[in-house]
Each structure stands twice: as C-alpha cells, then as structure tokens.
Design a protein around this motif. Structure first.
Motif, PDB file in Angstrom:
ATOM      1  N   SER A 167       0.879  -1.145  -0.027  1.00 19.66           N
ATOM      2  CA  SER A 167       0.021   0.122  -0.115  1.00 19.66           C
ATOM      3  C   SER A 167       0.946   1.105  -0.108  1.00 19.66           C
ATOM      4  O   SER A 167       2.012   1.193   0.531  1.00 19.66           O
TER       5      SER A 167
ATOM      6  N   VAL B 231      -5.168   7.059   1.292  1.00 20.44           N
ATOM      7  CA  VAL B 231      -4.335   5.957   0.610  1.00 20.44           C
ATOM      8  C   VAL B 231      -4.335   6.406  -0.794  1.00 20.44           C
ATOM      9  O   VAL B 231      -5.495   6.640  -1.484  1.00 20.44           O
TER      10      VAL B 231
ATOM     11  N   THR C  60      -4.445   0.468  -1.614  1.00 20.93           N
ATOM     12  CA  THR C  60      -4.205  -0.153  -0.791  1.00 20.93           C
ATOM     13  C   THR C  60      -3.442  -1.478  -0.703  1.00 20.93           C
ATOM     14  O   THR C  60      -3.102  -2.313   0.073  1.00 20.93           O
ATOM     15  N   GLU C  61      -3.233  -1.654  -1.997  1.00 16.53           N
ATOM     16  CA  GLU C  61      -2.161  -2.869  -2.441  1.00 16.53           C
ATOM     17  C   GLU C  61      -1.703  -2.805  -3.890  1.00 16.53           C
ATOM     18  O   GLU C  61      -2.225  -1.574  -4.562  1.00 16.53           O
TER      19      GLU C  61
END
Length: 437
Positions: free
Chosen positions: A394, A416, A419-420
């Motif tokens: 992230s 963010v 997140t990934e």
C-alpha cells in the motif's frame, strides 16, 4: 496636499530616523508560502517609503477602510510575541519556522497572544494607528525577517535588523526605497492544498523499472503503473530521481557501483537507455535529490552531500563530497525541498532536517512513533509525502502545510493512493513537481 502625499512625507522622514533599516540578501532557505495579510480578494497599496525592505500598507481605493481593517496571518506559525511598543503601538510577531518571522506594527487591536498557533488566514488583529511612529495615520507597517544569527528570534525596526524583502504569492516587494505597488490583491484565500502531479519511479524485485503518476490533490493515479520490458541488468540498492527522465541508481554489492539511467518514454511502457556506469564507492543505503543542486546519501549512519552540476551528470559533474555528520540512522530518506531532507527511524520517528553544510544542520522531530510501518518514504515537493508499506503493497499519502516550519501539528493524513499492488522494492519521486497554495 493630498492625504497620501502627507502620509508619504511624514512616514519617510520618521521611519528613516527611527527605524533606519539595511536590507539583507534573501537566504537560500525555502520560503513559506506567504500571502498578503488581509482577507481574500481585498486590494491594498504597498509602499517602501524610506525604510525598504519594510512595507507600509493602506487599503485601496484611496486608503478608505484602512483603520479597523481585519488583519490575518500571512502564513501558518506560532505567535512569538504580542505586546505594546511605544513607537510601534500594538505589535504582533509570528514565528513561521525555518527561521522566518513576520511582524505586524501599529495595530488598533490584537486578537492573539504569545504561544497561540495560527494558520494562514487566522485573524490576528485590526489595522490601526497606534504608537509614536505611526504619525497618527492608519496603516499596517509590515516586516518579514529571517533569523540570520540563529538565536531563535528576529529583530525588527532598526538599522542592521534581520528583516528581508517580503514575498507575497511568490512576488517579491521592498527592493528599494521610494517604491509603490498599487492594487495588490490578497490571495490569502483559505486552506492550503497541493497542486500538480507526482511522478514516481520504482524498481521491481526482478529489476524492471516502473512509472506512476499521482494527482497530488486527490491521491488518484493519473497513469501507471507502466512497466519496462527489460531490467536494469543489476540488483539495485538505492535510487534518486533527478528529473523526469534521469535517475541515479546504485548496485547492491561491495563495489558500490553507481549508474545513471536515462528514460526515453513512460507512455504505455517504460523505455530507457542502457544504464551508464559512472563509478564505484557509492555504498550508500539511501539516496535523495533535493530538486535544486544537492544529492544526499547515507551509508552506515554517515550523511554526505554532493553537488550536481548537470541534469544528466557524468562522474565529474558530481562534486563536493561533504560529510554533513554521523548518527543519521534513518530507515528511509527523501528530500522535501532545497537543502531539506526527511526520514523515518526503525523506532517510528519522522524527522526533518535543514542541512546547512559540514557539521551544521537543524533537526525537527515531527512524529515520535508509528512511522516504522513504512519501508520507503518519498516526496514530490509541496509538502506532499508518500509512505510505502511493503507488507501489503500500500501507499499512504500525507500533507504538511508548511514542510519547513519544523512543526508536526500541520501534518495530516490524506488516506491511501492504493491499498495494495505496489510491489516495488525501491521508489523515488521526481522532486519539486508539486506545489501548494
């Protein structure tokens, strides 16, 4: 004789005698984003009279509405002093961090006290005519100062004081005596926010180069991640982005081989020339470029500074190997502006440094804990910081309203970016591509 002419004559005479000031050259330190100290959209006349670089300000048109006009902070900071002065009347001085102070003189009233935290646009008082040197004419006497001697204060109002040429909305005033600027409009228009796209380069574990563009205001990706079809050809250890198409990358090995990577395009895919070998001995664990002229590197806790003299440097263009100091045991490193670096420790502290030269720096601890979760930290400028968490891939974004004030209370989380999906082992942002206003 007009009221304006009377004011000009009296103020020029009185301040030349009582406040005679010699202007200092503007320091190289990045200046906070100062705006005219009046509400958004108002227009004011600025005069240097005989006391440049200080300015006297009266409201347009024809000074109508000057007395009692609302006065607001030119930038965020901490009220250093708020007091009565026989010549200056009601006076407020604000410490904006990084050595910069603003002083507001002859106020009708003061709305803040020493120690108060203010943001840009916070009401700090009203314009008046108090103090012996106001000559009973309503106006704001304004001074911007830089703490040149490093004593934590800024002198004002006398020959040899530390005041410098004011800057509002990026425009410099007070260059010489006898100058006048009409209808200067205030852009002191509310909260500061970042603008521009952050260009982020990365390296995957297999050596492929990536490129991602992020809207600094929203945190949304505007392109990428684009990935190269070929690898760098070596295992990278540290990386610094010099500009949109130039990277410096070190090899993870005992020789400390340094390469320059010239990017051809980042559209749809990343294409780059074969890395140019520059030299050995670059065993730095971390690298960062400040977007101006300095490259910073840390190896075994020693911070070194190099000066770059070309956009695409050969080894001869990387000069001035200067040991700044030891004990810089940082886990991550980025640069936030000219001669400013930012890093985290394994214990979670977030620390900002103003680098002056060999054995000379100022250290500001912005956070004590929680930043240990980031394995990489990067900044495209403008007070925008991105933290990468390798555990889930992230990227988190933060905004520091004034990255040069040494304070952490104006640093906020902005959510963010993703997140990934960020699996890069190295990340670096093109410096000085984001601004804030």
């Amino acid at each position: 004789m007009s009221r304006s002419a009377i004011l000009r004559g009296f103020i020029a005479t009185l301040f030349a005698a009582a406040f005679c000031v010699v202007g200092l050259a503007s320091p190289a330190l990045a200046v906070p984003n100062f705006q005219l100290p009046f509400p958004c959209g108002q227009k004011w006349q600025l005069n240097s009279w005989a006391h440049a670089p200080a300015l006297d300000m009266v409201k347009e048109p024809d000074q109508h509405g000057t007395e009692g006009a609302t006065l607001v902070a030119a930038a965020g900071g901490t009220v250093d002093t708020s007091f009565w002065h026989d010549n200056g009347g009601h006076v407020v001085q604000i410490d904006h961090g990084g050595g910069y102070f603003t002083t507001y003189i002859h106020l009708q009233s003061r709305a803040v006290s020493a120690g108060d935290k203010v943001e840009r646009g916070t009401v700090i008082g009203k314009v008046g005519r108090t103090g012996g040197e106001s000559n009973d004419h309503p106006h704001l006497h304004f001074e911007l100062a830089y703490d040149a001697n490093g004593d934590g204060n800024a002198s004002w109002g006398f020959a040899g004081s530390e005041r410098i040429k004011p800057i509002f909305n990026g425009v410099t005033y007070g260059q010489a005596n006898g100058m006048e600027w009409d209808n200067v409009e205030s852009r002191n228009c509310g909260p500061v926010s970042p603008k521009g796209d952050a260009s982020v380069y990365g390296v995957l574990s297999n050596g492929l180069l990536t490129y991602t563009s992020i809207d600094a205001a929203t945190g949304k990706r505007t392109s990428g991640a684009e990935v190269s079809a070929v690898s760098l050809g070596f295992k990278p250890k540290a990386m610094a982005t010099l500009n949109h198409n130039t990277l410096l990358v070190t090899e993870d090995g005992t020789g400390g081989r340094l390469y320059r990577v010239d990017v051809i395009t980042v559209r749809d895919t990343v294409i780059f020339e074969k890395p140019v070998f520059l030299g050995t001995g670059w065993t730095h664990d971390l690298l960062a470029y400040d977007g101006s002229s300095y490259l910073f590197g840390i190896a075994d806790g020693a911070l070194r500074r190099y000066k770059l003299t070309a956009d695409k440097p050969a080894l001869a263009d990387i000069t001035g190997n200067t040991l700044i100091g030891n004990g810089f045991t940082l886990k991550t490193l980025t640069a936030t502006g000219p001669s400013w670096i930012l890093g985290t420790t394994s214990a979670g502290a977030l620390i900002s440094y103003k680098i002056n030269g060999a054995a000379s720096w100022q250290r500001y601890q912005l956070r004590d804990t929680t930043w240990q979760v980031f394995d990489q930290l990067l900044s495209p400028g403008g007070g925008v910081y991105y933290g990468h968490r390798n555990a889930e891939g992230s990227v988190h974004r933060y905004f520091d309203e004034n990255p040069y004030d040494g304070r952490g209370d104006d640093l906020t989380g902005q959510g963010v970016v993703d997140t990934e999906g960020w699996t890069q082992v190295l990340l670096s942002a093109n410096p000085d591509t984001v601004t804030s206003s």
